[in-house]
Design an enzyme around this catalytic site. Structure first.
Site, mmCIF file in Angstrom:
data_model
loop_
_atom_site.group_PDB
_atom_site.id
_atom_site.type_symbol
_atom_site.label_atom_id
_atom_site.label_comp_id
_atom_site.label_asym_id
_atom_site.label_seq_id
_atom_site.Cartn_x
_atom_site.Cartn_y
_atom_site.Cartn_z
ATOM 1 N N ASP A 183 0.787 -1.103 -0.090
ATOM 2 C CA ASP A 183 -0.055 -0.037 -0.014
ATOM 3 C C ASP A 183 1.020 1.196 -0.065
ATOM 4 O O ASP A 183 2.045 0.944 0.509
ATOM 5 C CB ASP A 183 -0.859 -0.088 1.230
ATOM 6 C CG ASP A 183 -1.971 0.861 1.194
ATOM 7 O OD1 ASP A 183 -2.812 1.040 1.960
ATOM 8 O OD2 ASP A 183 -2.150 1.653 -0.031
ATOM 9 N N ASP A 196 -7.835 -7.659 1.095
ATOM 10 C CA ASP A 196 -6.984 -7.776 2.130
ATOM 11 C C ASP A 196 -7.747 -7.557 3.368
ATOM 12 O O ASP A 196 -8.924 -6.583 3.358
ATOM 13 C CB ASP A 196 -5.766 -6.706 1.811
ATOM 14 C CG ASP A 196 -6.315 -5.426 2.495
ATOM 15 O OD1 ASP A 196 -6.777 -4.513 1.773
ATOM 16 O OD2 ASP A 196 -6.090 -5.256 3.858
ATOM 17 N N CYS A 198 -12.719 -28.412 9.290
ATOM 18 C CA CYS A 198 -11.332 -27.710 8.961
ATOM 19 C C CYS A 198 -10.219 -28.827 8.798
ATOM 20 O O CYS A 198 -10.157 -29.525 9.884
ATOM 21 C CB CYS A 198 -11.116 -26.590 9.822
ATOM 22 S SG CYS A 198 -9.369 -25.735 9.054
ATOM 23 N N CYS A 202 -6.993 -28.142 8.542
ATOM 24 C CA CYS A 202 -5.643 -27.414 8.655
ATOM 25 C C CYS A 202 -5.122 -27.965 9.740
ATOM 26 O O CYS A 202 -5.403 -29.041 10.687
ATOM 27 C CB CYS A 202 -5.704 -25.958 8.860
ATOM 28 S SG CYS A 202 -5.994 -25.509 10.646
ATOM 29 N N CYS A 244 -6.140 -27.956 13.214
ATOM 30 C CA CYS A 244 -7.322 -28.536 13.527
ATOM 31 C C CYS A 244 -7.355 -29.817 13.456
ATOM 32 O O CYS A 244 -7.965 -30.569 14.243
ATOM 33 C CB CYS A 244 -8.569 -28.116 12.689
ATOM 34 S SG CYS A 244 -9.199 -26.421 12.724
ATOM 35 N N HIS A 264 -4.756 -21.144 11.409
ATOM 36 C CA HIS A 264 -6.328 -21.834 11.214
ATOM 37 C C HIS A 264 -6.965 -20.393 10.489
ATOM 38 O O HIS A 264 -7.753 -20.696 9.444
ATOM 39 C CB HIS A 264 -6.988 -21.818 12.419
ATOM 40 C CG HIS A 264 -8.498 -22.349 12.159
ATOM 41 N ND1 HIS A 264 -9.022 -23.263 11.459
ATOM 42 C CD2 HIS A 264 -9.404 -21.345 12.584
ATOM 43 C CE1 HIS A 264 -10.303 -23.161 11.378
ATOM 44 N NE2 HIS A 264 -10.579 -21.999 11.926
HETATM 45 C C1 NEZ Z 1 -0.261 -3.878 4.762
HETATM 46 C C2 NEZ Z 1 -1.737 -3.248 4.159
HETATM 47 C C3 NEZ Z 1 -2.486 -3.033 5.239
HETATM 48 C C4 NEZ Z 1 -3.732 -2.286 4.814
HETATM 49 C C5 NEZ Z 1 -3.953 -1.995 3.563
HETATM 50 C C6 NEZ Z 1 -5.269 -1.509 3.153
HETATM 51 C C7 NEZ Z 1 -5.450 0.127 3.719
HETATM 52 C C8 NEZ Z 1 -6.847 0.729 3.316
HETATM 53 C C9 NEZ Z 1 -8.023 0.569 3.850
HETATM 54 N N1 NEZ Z 1 -8.285 -0.413 4.799
HETATM 55 C C10 NEZ Z 1 -9.549 -0.202 5.112
HETATM 56 N N2 NEZ Z 1 -9.951 0.729 4.109
HETATM 57 C C11 NEZ Z 1 -8.843 1.367 3.498
HETATM 58 C C12 NEZ Z 1 -9.076 2.059 2.519
HETATM 59 C C13 NEZ Z 1 -7.932 2.492 1.601
HETATM 60 C C14 NEZ Z 1 -7.710 3.499 0.783
HETATM 61 O O1 NEZ Z 1 -8.809 4.222 0.489
HETATM 62 N N3 NEZ Z 1 -6.558 3.802 0.477
HETATM 63 C C15 NEZ Z 1 -5.441 2.949 0.594
HETATM 64 N N4 NEZ Z 1 -4.409 3.338 -0.006
HETATM 65 N N5 NEZ Z 1 -5.446 2.015 1.859
HETATM 66 C C16 NEZ Z 1 -6.741 1.788 2.188
HETATM 67 C C17 NEZ Z 1 -3.247 -2.311 2.513
HETATM 68 C C18 NEZ Z 1 -1.957 -3.045 2.754
HETATM 69 ZN ZN ZN Z 2 -8.393 -25.106 11.176
#
Ligand code: NEZ
Ligand code: ZN
Length: 373
Positions: free
Chosen positions: A94, A268, A306, A308, A311, A337
């Site tokens: 990010d 993510d 599960c 894994c 488990c 897990h």
């Molecule tokens: C290591 C890592 C941790 C977290 C993230 C995502 C973090 C994340 C958001 N998390 C919840 N809502 C989010 C919105 C945005 C967003 O609008 N822009 C960016 N650049 N990141 C977001 C990416 C990488």
């Molecule tokens: Zn498991």
């Protein structure tokens, strides 16, 4: 030539969900995919070998945190993030925008970039779109994110409009500053808060600049789930069909499935690793809070369905004991897990799309998991 190639394999006839493949310089990613978060160049409590055991195909790391410590120059000197953390599969970083903004009052936003104080020692720093790209180029991730502002929730229209327009100007500056286009794919990030017309404006501006993939930002910021689903409903169709779509910061099992149904390819979330460290597990029958006394003499696995390592080899009673004693192994077994649970869920989702039965899969999963829908 871009660093990645996205192949749209199939669109589910029942739902519009997509099955795809992303080729990267460090290997292939099957979508829809859940990406474990490894903010400080480690998925907390897991070794790379354990991540491979559970078929993690790509992990995330963070520009802001690694810039702060140990510094992107050191990681570059080590040969880049893959070498530094001994992970030879794809990595996504990010841009640090979100992290800097979540520092709260410690920061000042200007056209040039963002001034903020370090969460470690309070020292003053400044990150511009160009600086964020310089850091991400030094870290060497296969997919890197543009430097954006994630508007807070709630936020008034005026603020969100000005913010998305600055994010567009920053996106162009990121694309101009990005050196390494053959090795690192730069994704644009769509903002616009919870306003339909602003989401349309941001999607048009960001796709007009043109990127090999697009993220939907500004969600999972505390808004109610129905609002997130509604924003997704009208935003994903604005993005090119032939490029990956990444919903940032999502999510829990139900959010993953609802996001796939609305055309999202990549997710993510810190949840599986974070709740593990608080002693909680995702299971097919809903969450299990391991420390709960009802598990004191429960010699079944966390999740009877599960297969894994956790488990297959440990009971709820034992894991409760470890959690009560604050043992390191508790975090390791629960993280293993939880990550397996979400990665397996996405594998089942991919199979359901292949067989045009994702809506049936969703209804069965929600029924069993205990989601009232
Ligand atoms: C290591 C890592 C941790 C977290 C993230 C995502 C973090 C994340 C958001 N998390 C919840 N809502 C989010 C919105 C945005 C967003 O609008 N822009 C960016 N650049 N990141 C977001 C990416 C990488
Ligand atoms: Zn498991």
């Amino acid at each position: 030539m871009s660093a990645i190639k996205f192949e749209l394999i199939k669109t589910c006839k029942q739902t519009g969900a997509r099955l795809g493949k992303i080729q990267t310089p460090h290997g292939e990613i099957q979508t829809p995919i859940f990406m474990p978060v490894g903010t400080l160049a480690t998925v907390k409590a897991m070794t790379p070998e354990e991540l491979k055991d559970i078929n993690a195909q790509i992990i995330l790391s963070n520009t802001y945190h690694l810039y702060m410590r140990p510094g992107h120059e050191l990681v570059e000197k080590a040969g880049g993030l893959h070498k530094f953390m001994n992970w030879d599969r794809p990595i996504l970083t990010d841009s640090g925008g979100f992290q800097v903004f979540s520092l709260g009052p410690l920061r000042k936003i200007k056209e040039e970039g963002v001034e903020f104080r370090s969460h470690i020692d309070g020292s003053k720093h400044f990150i511009s779109p160009e600086k964020a790209i310089e850091i991400e180029n030094a870290l060497g991730a296969d997919i890197i994110m543009a430097f954006d502002e994630c508007a807070p929730y709630p936020a008034d229209r005026e603020y969100v409009k000005n913010s998305l327009e600055r994010t567009t100007r920053w996106a162009q500056r990121c694309k101009d500053a990005h050196k390494n286009t053959e090795r690192q794919a730069l994704f644009g990030i769509v903002q616009g808060g919870m306003y339909k017309d602003l989401r349309e404006q941001s999607a048009k501006e960001i796709t007009d600049i043109g990127f090999p993939g697009y993220a939907i930002g500004g969600l999972s910021v505390g808004e109610p789930k129905p609002i997130m689903y509604e924003v997704l409903e009208y935003t994903t169709p604005l993005l090119p069909e032939d490029k990956p779509r990444y919903l940032m910061g999502v999510g829990s099992p139900d959010d993953l499935i609802e996001g796939v149904l609305r055309g999202v390819d990549m997710f993510d979330c810190v949840l599986p690793t974070r709740i593990a460290r608080n002693g909680t597990a995702f299971t097919s029958q809903g969450k299990v809070v391991a420390r709960n006394a009802i598990y004191a003499d429960d010699f079944r696995p966390l999740d009877p369905e599960c297969d894994c390592y956790t488990c297959k080899n440990y009971t709820r009673a034992y894991i409760r004991h470890l959690v009560k004693c604050n043992e390191i192994l508790a975090s390791r077994l629960l993280t293993y897990h939880n990550l397996h649970f979400l990665l397996k869920l996405m594998e089942d989702v991919r199979t359901a799309i292949q067989e045009d039965r994702l809506m049936d899969f969703r209804n069965e999963f929600f029924e069993k998991y205990g989601y009232t829908k």
